[in-house]
Structures are given as C-alpha cells and as structure tokens.
Design a protein around this motif. Structure first.
Motif: not given
Length: 134
Positions: A27-29, A33-35, A40-41, A114-117
């Motif tokens: 989520s943006s929370v 946003n960082a993801w 690059n989306l 982010i993804n691994g977490g």
C-alpha cells in the motif's frame, strides 16, 4: 508425512493471509510508492494490468505455498512457534531467490528488501497460522 495432520482449512486461511499482508505491505502507507518507483511502474500502468490474472495467479501460488509449508509442518509436535520458525526459514529461502533474480535484473537493494521482506513476513505468518491451527 501424515496427510491427516494437514488442516486444509488452515491452508486456505494461511494462503489468504498473504493477500492481507500484501495489501498492507504494497500500500502507499508502507512500501507501495517505493516499490512502484523501483519497478519503473506508474499508477496508470498498474491500472491497465490484468487484475483477474494477477490476483488469480497470486491466489493459486499462495495456496501452493501454504500447502507446501503445511506438508513440512505435518507433524503432531508442530505448534505456533515451530510453524512461525519454519515459515521464517522458508522466507529466507525465498528472500535469497528474490535477491539473486533481482541482482541479475539490475534492481536496487531497496527493491530486494521490499519484495524479499514481503515474502519473509507472509511466510512467517503462514507458518504461525498452520502451526497454531492444528
């Protein structure tokens, strides 16, 4: 392995928990946003994506992950603590796999974390659910 020790309702709930964690995590929370930046989306590109395909396959793969973890935990001695520990250890495997792929895709460390977490947290929760719900 004793399949009678697998609680299939717990497998479904554990799989669904990945959706809850993912909804919060991306989520943006939190990290959404960082993801998006690291992937690059844009919001427009995400809105144009095939949501049925993405959520359908996510449900399928989450169910496979939960069932697989349940097979490893199919032991009368399994409890919440061991379930969470096993989920965490499985999360380390997936974190490492995500890191390897991402490094060759020239992704940054923030993207990897982010993804691994997400994988680490969702599998730990899946294991805890499977261990507790015997």
């Amino acid at each position: 392995m004793d399949f009678s020790l697998v609680n299939w309702l717990a497998v479904i709930v554990a799989a669904l928990s990945a959706f809850v964690v993912g909804g919060i995590w991306y989520s943006s929370v939190l990290f959404g946003n960082a993801w998006m930046i690291d992937s690059n989306l844009t919001q427009e590109q995400i809105k144009q994506g095939n949501k049925a395909k993405a959520f359908g396959f996510t449900a399928l793969f989450s169910l496979i992950m939960a069932a697989n973890l349940a097979m490893f935990l199919a032991d009368a001695k399994t409890d919440t603590s061991w379930g969470a520990t096993a989920g965490f250890l499985a999360g380390i495997w997936t974190f490492a796999a995500i890191a390897i792929h991402s490094l060759f895709e020239l992704k940054c460390w923030r993207y990897i974390f982010i993804n691994g977490g997400y994988s680490l947290i969702s599998l730990t929760l899946m294991g805890a659910i499977l261990g507790a719900w015997r």
